[in-house]
Design an enzyme around this catalytic site. Structure first.
Site, PDB file in Angstrom:
ATOM      1  N   SER A   1       3.204  -2.045  10.299  1.00 45.16           N
ATOM      2  CA  SER A   1       4.801  -2.370  10.483  1.00 45.16           C
ATOM      3  C   SER A   1       5.517  -3.741  10.097  1.00 45.16           C
ATOM      4  CB  SER A   1       5.087  -1.964  11.644  1.00 45.16           C
ATOM      5  OG  SER A   1       5.001  -0.775  12.297  1.00 45.16           O
TER       6      SER A   1
ATOM      7  N   GLY B   1       2.400   2.229  10.704  1.00 47.47           N
ATOM      8  CA  GLY B   1       3.393   3.263  10.711  1.00 47.47           C
ATOM      9  C   GLY B   1       4.117   3.727  11.931  1.00 47.47           C
TER      10      GLY B   1
ATOM     11  N   HIS C   1      -9.497   1.140   5.094  1.00 47.32           N
ATOM     12  CA  HIS C   1      -8.248   1.214   5.754  1.00 47.32           C
ATOM     13  C   HIS C   1      -8.652   2.157   6.884  1.00 47.32           C
ATOM     14  CE1 HIS C   1      -4.206   2.445   6.278  1.00 47.32           C
ATOM     15  NE2 HIS C   1      -3.993   1.490   5.736  1.00 47.32           N
TER      16      HIS C   1
ATOM     17  N   LYS D   1      -0.111   4.064  -0.271  1.00 49.11           N
ATOM     18  CA  LYS D   1      -0.286   5.276   0.495  1.00 49.11           C
ATOM     19  C   LYS D   1      -0.427   6.633  -0.479  1.00 49.11           C
ATOM     20  CE  LYS D   1      -0.360   3.032   4.862  1.00 49.11           C
ATOM     21  NZ  LYS D   1      -0.155   3.038   6.350  1.00 49.11           N
TER      22      LYS D   1
ATOM     23  N   ASN E   1       0.564  -1.409   0.020  1.00 48.20           N
ATOM     24  CA  ASN E   1      -0.020   0.117   0.022  1.00 48.20           C
ATOM     25  C   ASN E   1       0.798   1.298  -0.086  1.00 48.20           C
ATOM     26  OD1 ASN E   1      -1.750   2.143   0.466  1.00 48.20           O
ATOM     27  ND2 ASN E   1      -2.510   1.408   2.469  1.00 48.20           N
TER      28      ASN E   1
ATOM     29  N   GLU F   1      -7.057   4.425   7.935  1.00 46.18           N
ATOM     30  CA  GLU F   1      -6.668   5.945   7.543  1.00 46.18           C
ATOM     31  C   GLU F   1      -8.101   6.626   6.748  1.00 46.18           C
ATOM     32  OE1 GLU F   1      -3.164   5.381   5.630  1.00 46.18           O
ATOM     33  OE2 GLU F   1      -2.206   4.922   7.707  1.00 46.18           O
TER      34      GLU F   1
ATOM     35  N   GLU G   1      -5.320  -4.793  10.644  1.00 50.88           N
ATOM     36  CA  GLU G   1      -4.403  -3.897  10.762  1.00 50.88           C
ATOM     37  C   GLU G   1      -4.621  -3.231  11.967  1.00 50.88           C
ATOM     38  OE1 GLU G   1      -2.136  -2.628   6.756  1.00 50.88           O
ATOM     39  OE2 GLU G   1      -4.340  -1.605   7.168  1.00 50.88           O
TER      40      GLU G   1
HETATM   41  P1  13P Z   1       3.003   0.149   7.629  1.00 52.63           P
HETATM   42  O1  13P Z   1       3.477  -0.875   7.039  1.00 52.63           O
HETATM   43  O2  13P Z   1       3.731   1.594   7.196  1.00 52.63           O
HETATM   44  O3  13P Z   1       2.874   0.178   9.053  1.00 52.63           O
HETATM   45  O4  13P Z   1       1.512   0.425   7.100  1.00 52.63           O
HETATM   46  C1  13P Z   1       0.558  -0.573   7.337  1.00 52.63           C
HETATM   47  C2  13P Z   1      -0.687  -0.183   6.445  1.00 52.63           C
HETATM   48  O5  13P Z   1      -1.393   0.731   6.827  1.00 52.63           O
HETATM   49  C3  13P Z   1      -0.852  -0.965   5.048  1.00 52.63           C
HETATM   50  O6  13P Z   1      -2.103  -0.849   4.585  1.00 52.63           O
END
Ligand code: 13P
Length: 251
Positions: free
Chosen positions: A213, A175, A98, A11, A9, A100, A169
């Site tokens: 992560s 992150g 997601h 982002k 992803n 976010e 997740e």
């Molecule tokens: P990270 O791997 O940067 O923690 O992000 C995970 C994520 O949100 C994937 O959709």
């Protein structure tokens, strides 16, 4: 053994030049890995780059994914992208719900379920993201939260439940560099699997991804858990060497 699935992803990262370099490095690395029998690989790219990345991955085993989809088919929804539009660019998977999107764009369980339905109607596999916040985990609400989030989608899609991919997740692991331990992740994945098994006899075939992560160092241990069928990778998916190592761990 069931084939695993690794989804990067990106982002809101990338540029024409950076995407080209990243995909070229991925393709080169994948060509050097086992040609067949490997895991599934996809990249979820920002909408403006779908056409670019569609062309870049055309001659590779990398599938194209979107980071979001509208729940509506067409009409006066400024800024939205329909599932049919995504189809036009060869999109095979789309993330829905997601954290976010839930957190910054107010997506409710009902909206997420409608998005999953819209994707399925256009022949796109929804990757349904669920996960608890740190506060919810500390309050002992983890299982209740992920079950509520998944239930909304399972209820909405009916017999199409077997066509879903589900990604666990934990919000506190995204992150932050703070990965869920393999045991913590497996515990939740088992709960999700049981919930799916109540809806279909084919729950074993539904891919359950872990995200938060995941990196080159921890991927193998997470992927070794019985109910972890792949990964949804953020930061580490932006570095070809790291993403390739995660894919190698899943092959
Ligand atoms: P990270 O791997 O940067 O923690 O992000 C995970 C994520 O949100 C994937 O959709």
């Amino acid at each position: 053994m069931k084939k695993k699935l690794i989804v990067g992803n990106w982002k809101m990262n990338g540029s024409l030049a950076a995407n080209e370099a990243l995909v070229a490095a991925l393709k080169q690395g994948l060509a050097a890995q086992a040609a067949d029998g490997g895991c599934g690989v996809a990249v979820a790219v920002p909408a403006p780059y779908l056409a670019q990345v569609q062309a870049l991955v055309a001659d590779s085993r990398i599938a194209l994914a979107s980071q979001d989809v509208s729940q509506h088919a067409a009409g006066a929804y400024t800024g939205e992208t329909s599932a049919q539009m995504l189809r036009d660019f060869g999109v095979r998977y789309t993330l829905v719900g997601h954290s976010e999107r839930r957190q910054y764009h107010g997506e409710t369980d009902a909206v997420v379920a409608a998005k999953a339905q819209a994707a399925l109607a256009a022949g796109i596999t929804p990757i349904v993201c669920v996960g608890e916040t740190l506060q919810e985990r500390e309050a002992g609400e983890t299982q209740a939260v992920v079950k509520r989030q998944l239930a909304a989608v399972v209820h909405a899609v009916g017999h199409c439940v077997t066509e879903l991919v589900v990604a666990y997740e934990p919000v506190w692991a995204i992150g932050t560099g703070r990965t869920a331990s393999p045991e913590q992740a497996q515990e939740v994945h088992a709960v999700l699997r049981a919930q799916l098994a109540a809806a279909t006899t084919q729950a074993e075939g539904i891919a359950l991804l872990y995200g938060g992560s995941m990196n080159a160092a921890n991927a193998a241990q997470l992927l070794a858990q019985p109910d972890i069928d792949g990964g949804l990778v953020g930061g580490a998916a932006l570095k070809a060497a790291d993403f390739l190592q995660i894919i190698a761990a899943a092959n």
